[in-house]
Write a protein that holds these residues in place. Sequence first.
Motif, PDB file in Angstrom:
ATOM      1  N   VAL A 132       0.610  -1.237   0.001  1.00  0.00           N
ATOM      2  CA  VAL A 132       0.141   0.040   0.121  1.00  0.00           C
ATOM      3  C   VAL A 132       0.819   1.252   0.111  1.00  0.00           C
ATOM      4  CG1 VAL A 132      -1.762   1.260   1.224  1.00  0.00           C
ATOM      5  CG2 VAL A 132      -2.138  -1.082   1.421  1.00  0.00           C
ATOM      6  N   ARG A 133       0.933   1.781  -1.115  1.00  0.00           N
ATOM      7  CA  ARG A 133       1.552   3.188  -1.068  1.00  0.00           C
ATOM      8  C   ARG A 133       0.922   4.206  -2.296  1.00  0.00           C
ATOM      9  NH1 ARG A 133       7.221   0.913  -3.743  1.00  0.00           N
ATOM     10  NH2 ARG A 133       7.485   3.091  -3.524  1.00  0.00           N
ATOM     11  N   ILE A 134       1.524   5.302  -2.004  1.00  0.00           N
ATOM     12  CA  ILE A 134       0.810   6.408  -3.050  1.00  0.00           C
ATOM     13  C   ILE A 134       1.908   6.246  -4.439  1.00  0.00           C
ATOM     14  CG2 ILE A 134       0.361   8.832  -3.088  1.00  0.00           C
ATOM     15  CD1 ILE A 134      -0.310   8.775  -0.104  1.00  0.00           C
ATOM     16  N   HIS A 135       1.346   6.455  -5.143  1.00  0.00           N
ATOM     17  CA  HIS A 135       1.928   6.552  -6.728  1.00  0.00           C
ATOM     18  C   HIS A 135       1.907   7.941  -7.144  1.00  0.00           C
ATOM     19  CE1 HIS A 135       3.376   2.371  -7.046  1.00  0.00           C
ATOM     20  NE2 HIS A 135       2.186   2.128  -6.160  1.00  0.00           N
ATOM     21  N   TRP A 136       3.084   8.358  -7.721  1.00  0.00           N
ATOM     22  CA  TRP A 136       2.908   9.615  -8.472  1.00  0.00           C
ATOM     23  C   TRP A 136       3.434   9.566  -9.806  1.00  0.00           C
ATOM     24  CZ3 TRP A 136       8.111  12.829  -8.951  1.00  0.00           C
ATOM     25  CH2 TRP A 136       7.775  14.307  -9.420  1.00  0.00           C
ATOM     26  N   GLU A 137       2.549  10.161 -10.756  1.00  0.00           N
ATOM     27  CA  GLU A 137       2.684  10.037 -11.933  1.00  0.00           C
ATOM     28  C   GLU A 137       3.372  11.345 -12.571  1.00  0.00           C
ATOM     29  OE1 GLU A 137      -0.424   8.100 -14.252  1.00  0.00           O
ATOM     30  OE2 GLU A 137      -1.144   7.102 -12.484  1.00  0.00           O
ATOM     31  N   GLU A 138       4.551  11.260 -12.874  1.00  0.00           N
ATOM     32  CA  GLU A 138       5.095  12.541 -12.997  1.00  0.00           C
ATOM     33  C   GLU A 138       4.842  13.150 -14.224  1.00  0.00           C
ATOM     34  OE1 GLU A 138       9.436  11.906 -12.849  1.00  0.00           O
ATOM     35  OE2 GLU A 138       9.793  14.166 -12.777  1.00  0.00           O
ATOM     36  N   GLU A 139       4.488  12.293 -15.294  1.00  0.00           N
ATOM     37  CA  GLU A 139       4.182  12.745 -16.834  1.00  0.00           C
ATOM     38  C   GLU A 139       2.814  13.622 -16.646  1.00  0.00           C
ATOM     39  OE1 GLU A 139       2.953   8.498 -16.565  1.00  0.00           O
ATOM     40  OE2 GLU A 139       4.586   9.555 -16.057  1.00  0.00           O
ATOM     41  N   ARG A 140       2.009  13.295 -15.433  1.00  0.00           N
ATOM     42  CA  ARG A 140       0.622  13.990 -15.282  1.00  0.00           C
ATOM     43  C   ARG A 140       0.589  15.313 -14.576  1.00  0.00           C
ATOM     44  NH1 ARG A 140      -4.408   9.829 -14.276  1.00  0.00           N
ATOM     45  NH2 ARG A 140      -4.253   8.743 -15.854  1.00  0.00           N
ATOM     46  N   CYS A 141       1.738  15.419 -13.929  1.00  0.00           N
ATOM     47  CA  CYS A 141       1.935  16.315 -12.670  1.00  0.00           C
ATOM     48  C   CYS A 141       2.145  17.896 -13.439  1.00  0.00           C
ATOM     49  CB  CYS A 141       3.057  15.958 -11.833  1.00  0.00           C
ATOM     50  SG  CYS A 141       3.217  17.283 -10.349  1.00  0.00           S
ATOM     51  N   ILE A 142       1.339  18.722 -12.910  1.00  0.00           N
ATOM     52  CA  ILE A 142       1.404  20.205 -13.609  1.00  0.00           C
ATOM     53  C   ILE A 142       2.205  21.020 -12.239  1.00  0.00           C
ATOM     54  CG2 ILE A 142      -0.546  19.863 -14.822  1.00  0.00           C
ATOM     55  CD1 ILE A 142      -2.242  21.475 -12.382  1.00  0.00           C
ATOM     56  N   SER A 143       2.737  20.414 -11.432  1.00  0.00           N
ATOM     57  CA  SER A 143       3.700  20.960 -10.672  1.00  0.00           C
ATOM     58  C   SER A 143       2.941  22.210  -9.795  1.00  0.00           C
ATOM     59  CB  SER A 143       4.982  21.444 -11.026  1.00  0.00           C
ATOM     60  OG  SER A 143       5.701  20.565 -11.520  1.00  0.00           O
ATOM     61  N   CYS A 144       1.707  21.966  -9.451  1.00  0.00           N
ATOM     62  CA  CYS A 144       0.930  23.048  -8.812  1.00  0.00           C
ATOM     63  C   CYS A 144       1.228  23.246  -7.039  1.00  0.00           C
ATOM     64  CB  CYS A 144      -0.418  22.861  -9.107  1.00  0.00           C
ATOM     65  SG  CYS A 144      -1.147  21.287  -8.011  1.00  0.00           S
ATOM     66  N   HIS A 145       2.037  22.068  -6.808  1.00  0.00           N
ATOM     67  CA  HIS A 145       2.454  21.743  -5.155  1.00  0.00           C
ATOM     68  C   HIS A 145       1.211  21.873  -4.275  1.00  0.00           C
ATOM     69  CE1 HIS A 145       6.583  21.994  -6.579  1.00  0.00           C
ATOM     70  NE2 HIS A 145       6.317  23.154  -7.102  1.00  0.00           N
ATOM     71  N   ALA A 146       0.138  21.557  -4.687  1.00  0.00           N
ATOM     72  CA  ALA A 146      -1.140  21.409  -4.007  1.00  0.00           C
ATOM     73  C   ALA A 146      -1.122  20.367  -2.856  1.00  0.00           C
ATOM     74  CB  ALA A 146      -2.488  21.460  -4.528  1.00  0.00           C
ATOM     75  N   CYS A 147      -0.310  19.274  -3.370  1.00  0.00           N
ATOM     76  CA  CYS A 147      -0.118  18.174  -2.407  1.00  0.00           C
ATOM     77  C   CYS A 147       0.804  18.655  -1.449  1.00  0.00           C
ATOM     78  CB  CYS A 147       0.588  17.039  -3.276  1.00  0.00           C
ATOM     79  SG  CYS A 147       2.001  17.246  -4.048  1.00  0.00           S
ATOM     80  N   GLU A 148       1.671  19.315  -1.728  1.00  0.00           N
ATOM     81  CA  GLU A 148       2.799  19.408  -0.573  1.00  0.00           C
ATOM     82  C   GLU A 148       2.138  20.671   0.544  1.00  0.00           C
ATOM     83  OE1 GLU A 148       6.146  21.489  -2.449  1.00  0.00           O
ATOM     84  OE2 GLU A 148       6.766  19.437  -3.397  1.00  0.00           O
ATOM     85  N   GLY A 149       1.174  21.253   0.064  1.00  0.00           N
ATOM     86  CA  GLY A 149       0.574  22.221   0.936  1.00  0.00           C
ATOM     87  C   GLY A 149      -0.591  21.348   1.927  1.00  0.00           C
ATOM     88  N   ALA A 150      -1.056  20.213   1.385  1.00  0.00           N
ATOM     89  CA  ALA A 150      -2.139  19.388   1.841  1.00  0.00           C
ATOM     90  C   ALA A 150      -1.371  18.364   2.865  1.00  0.00           C
ATOM     91  CB  ALA A 150      -2.927  18.688   1.026  1.00  0.00           C
ATOM     92  N   CYS A 151       0.123  18.156   2.399  1.00  0.00           N
ATOM     93  CA  CYS A 151       0.673  17.061   3.447  1.00  0.00           C
ATOM     94  C   CYS A 151       0.627  17.494   4.882  1.00  0.00           C
ATOM     95  CB  CYS A 151       1.930  16.584   2.851  1.00  0.00           C
ATOM     96  SG  CYS A 151       3.013  15.569   3.883  1.00  0.00           S
ATOM     97  N   PRO A 152       0.272  16.929   5.915  1.00  0.00           N
ATOM     98  CA  PRO A 152       0.380  17.415   7.378  1.00  0.00           C
ATOM     99  C   PRO A 152       1.664  17.235   7.964  1.00  0.00           C
ATOM    100  CG  PRO A 152      -0.619  15.266   7.261  1.00  0.00           C
ATOM    101  CD  PRO A 152      -0.594  15.662   5.748  1.00  0.00           C
ATOM    102  N   VAL A 153       2.503  16.536   7.245  1.00  0.00           N
ATOM    103  CA  VAL A 153       3.624  16.360   7.779  1.00  0.00           C
ATOM    104  C   VAL A 153       4.802  17.216   7.043  1.00  0.00           C
ATOM    105  CG1 VAL A 153       3.324  14.398   9.290  1.00  0.00           C
ATOM    106  CG2 VAL A 153       4.193  14.137   6.991  1.00  0.00           C
TER     107      VAL A 153
END
Lengths: 286, 50
Positions: free
Chosen positions: A223-244
């Motif tokens: 169980v892990r979170i996969h990141w598809e680099e080719e789809r990523c638009i580098s908005c960094h919303a995920c980094e803002g949402a990450c609680p740690v």
Amino acid sequence: MMRKNLRLKVQILFTILTNGYAYGFLNGKIYQGTLKYACVPGLNCYSCPGAIGSCPIGALQAVLNQRNLQIPFGVLGFLFVFGSILGRFVCGWLCPFGLVQDVLHRIQLFRKRKRLPYHSVLKYGKYATLIFLVCIGSLFLFGGFAKVPAFCKYLCPSGTLFGALPLLSGNQLLRSQAGGLFFWKLGILLALLILSVKIYRPFCQYLCPLGAIYGWFNRFSLVRIHWEEERCISCHACEGACPVGLSLKEISRSPECIRCGRCVRACSVECLHFGNRKPVLEKEKK
Amino acid sequence: MGFLKICKQKAWLLGTALGIVFLGLGAAGGQLEIVWKKAVMICLECIGIG
């Protein structure tokens, strides 16, 4: 798309499931059945009146406390199975003490912070706890003639919250024996609970030995979170949402990632997702 | 797909298998009995009076 509050529901359900021995709460006694041969995945004190399984850290120390030195294969077995399949998903979704900290962090009292100052140093505290309290402490620390489970005795806030408080409130004999050690542990628990309102999961980030173990499995667990680099638009919303406060490249691989899935929910282009399969985007459906 | 990448993707399977082997070894060595005996008694250290 992951549903809002799904994680909270799973956390509550799993906490009830692994602490479902209601008779124990009513009578100030603990479950003594055969289910306690097995460990539960999260930090769940086996002296909680409702606990129907064993705590993996408590179990690890129980084996290390034996007079004849032995490698704790049985407990390592549980840790390897849970860790290889789930990694720190256990921390994010299945740990009762994690749930308590999550709920407290929702209280709108202080200005929220993701990390403590000196995080880059303090995050190694959980490895120090694992090595010095759980392993070395359990092997070499004696109380009288018997070895003591040092982590349970001097630090574990889960034991105080889920074990001590319900048992002492329902058992006059135990209550009369509470002394300095109990109040030391109560102080640690209160400090961590208050800190949880401001900082996201301080115990998990800085002190939990179970998190240190499962963190090692994070890089290859099923169980892990996969990141598809080719789809990523580098908005960094995920980094803002990450609680740690993890960066995009650290998400999922880092031993600090608890697989809470907030980054998955925050991603507008669905380039982050649980599992291997690529989810079908709305525009791809059309 | 490279061999190393496949190994990395399936490492969880190896870890799980190793865990099951460890569990078997632990059970055979009576360690689950030790855990059970500790877990069915009130742990005085855990509740801060031991």
